[in-house]
Design a protein around this motif. Sequence first.
Motif, PDB file in Angstrom:
ATOM      1  N   ASN A 192       0.817  -1.210   0.000  1.00 45.29           N
ATOM      2  CA  ASN A 192       0.000   0.000   0.000  1.00 45.29           C
ATOM      3  C   ASN A 192       0.858   1.271   0.000  1.00 45.29           C
ATOM      4  OD1 ASN A 192      -2.475  -1.398  -0.043  1.00 45.29           O
ATOM      5  ND2 ASN A 192      -2.410  -1.656   2.175  1.00 45.29           N
ATOM      6  N   ALA A 193       2.018   1.214   0.618  1.00 49.98           N
ATOM      7  CA  ALA A 193       2.883   2.397   0.665  1.00 49.98           C
ATOM      8  C   ALA A 193       3.385   2.770  -0.725  1.00 49.98           C
ATOM      9  CB  ALA A 193       4.053   2.143   1.594  1.00 49.98           C
ATOM     10  N   LYS A 194       3.499   1.763  -1.601  1.00 47.62           N
ATOM     11  CA  LYS A 194       3.997   2.006  -2.959  1.00 47.62           C
ATOM     12  C   LYS A 194       2.896   1.874  -4.005  1.00 47.62           C
ATOM     13  CE  LYS A 194       8.682   0.420  -1.890  1.00 47.62           C
ATOM     14  NZ  LYS A 194       9.789  -0.522  -2.231  1.00 47.62           N
ATOM     15  N   ASN A 195       1.645   1.703  -3.564  1.00 45.71           N
ATOM     16  CA  ASN A 195       0.513   1.583  -4.496  1.00 45.71           C
ATOM     17  C   ASN A 195       0.777   0.524  -5.559  1.00 45.71           C
ATOM     18  OD1 ASN A 195      -0.930   3.688  -3.208  1.00 45.71           O
ATOM     19  ND2 ASN A 195       0.178   5.223  -4.401  1.00 45.71           N
ATOM     20  N   THR A 196       1.289  -0.602  -5.120  1.00 48.02           N
ATOM     21  CA  THR A 196       1.715  -1.651  -6.039  1.00 48.02           C
ATOM     22  C   THR A 196       1.053  -2.971  -5.678  1.00 48.02           C
ATOM     23  OG1 THR A 196       3.845  -0.555  -6.401  1.00 48.02           O
ATOM     24  CG2 THR A 196       3.703  -2.885  -6.983  1.00 48.02           C
ATOM     25  N   VAL A 197       0.670  -3.716  -6.705  1.00 47.46           N
ATOM     26  CA  VAL A 197       0.111  -5.042  -6.526  1.00 47.46           C
ATOM     27  C   VAL A 197       1.006  -6.038  -7.255  1.00 47.46           C
ATOM     28  CG1 VAL A 197      -1.439  -4.832  -8.526  1.00 47.46           C
ATOM     29  CG2 VAL A 197      -1.987  -6.457  -6.700  1.00 47.46           C
ATOM     30  N   PHE A 198       1.133  -7.224  -6.665  1.00 45.24           N
ATOM     31  CA  PHE A 198       1.988  -8.263  -7.218  1.00 45.24           C
ATOM     32  C   PHE A 198       1.179  -9.529  -7.464  1.00 45.24           C
ATOM     33  CE2 PHE A 198       5.744  -5.852  -6.204  1.00 45.24           C
ATOM     34  CZ  PHE A 198       5.446  -5.216  -5.012  1.00 45.24           C
ATOM     35  N   LEU A 199       1.678 -10.332  -8.391  1.00 45.56           N
ATOM     36  CA  LEU A 199       1.112 -11.663  -8.601  1.00 45.56           C
ATOM     37  C   LEU A 199       2.278 -12.633  -8.732  1.00 45.56           C
ATOM     38  CD1 LEU A 199      -1.574 -13.245  -8.946  1.00 45.56           C
ATOM     39  CD2 LEU A 199      -1.184 -13.098 -11.425  1.00 45.56           C
ATOM     40  N   GLN A 200       2.462 -13.449  -7.708  1.00 45.56           N
ATOM     41  CA  GLN A 200       3.482 -14.489  -7.752  1.00 45.56           C
ATOM     42  C   GLN A 200       2.843 -15.734  -8.355  1.00 45.56           C
ATOM     43  OE1 GLN A 200       6.817 -14.436  -6.910  1.00 45.56           O
ATOM     44  NE2 GLN A 200       6.864 -16.505  -7.781  1.00 45.56           N
ATOM     45  N   MET A 201       3.410 -16.187  -9.456  1.00 43.73           N
ATOM     46  CA  MET A 201       2.861 -17.333 -10.170  1.00 43.73           C
ATOM     47  C   MET A 201       3.846 -18.488 -10.100  1.00 43.73           C
ATOM     48  SD  MET A 201       1.242 -15.376 -13.484  1.00 43.73           S
ATOM     49  CE  MET A 201       2.807 -14.695 -13.992  1.00 43.73           C
ATOM     50  N   ASN A 202       3.443 -19.549  -9.455  1.00 43.72           N
ATOM     51  CA  ASN A 202       4.266 -20.757  -9.334  1.00 43.72           C
ATOM     52  C   ASN A 202       3.591 -21.913 -10.056  1.00 43.72           C
ATOM     53  OD1 ASN A 202       6.051 -19.321  -7.644  1.00 43.72           O
ATOM     54  ND2 ASN A 202       4.900 -19.898  -5.822  1.00 43.72           N
TER      55      ASN A 202
END
Length: 121
Positions: free
Chosen positions: A72-82
């Motif tokens: 939230n501090a960087k307004n970033t969303v991630f998707l880790q795909m394994n």
Amino acid sequence: VQLQASGGGLVQAGGSLRLSCAASGSMYRINTMGWYRQAPGKQRDMVAVIAPDDSTDYTDSVKGRFTISRDNAKNTVFLQMNSVKPEDTAVYYCNAKGFISGWGLRPFDSWGQGTQLTVSS
């Protein structure tokens, strides 16, 4: 609000990849962030979404393999795909919903430009 996605590419089946998406602009608050994908000739479908309280939802086909998270501090969303599979091949789009500041609060619903994931068998 602009969303910039990155991290797509070519990966072998069983491999891993991490997508990132950063939001920028005059945002008052970001609510739900998520990832969607669109395979050739198919509609765009939800892959995973995450709420401000970090509660998540996944489409059944990726449960146990993909993990969505946000900073939230960087307004970033991630998707880790394994353990990716050939059927995960698609263009992946990030999405963010929330409110922008200015003359009062106005809702926004923004999409990133899409990043290609290709999984080879």
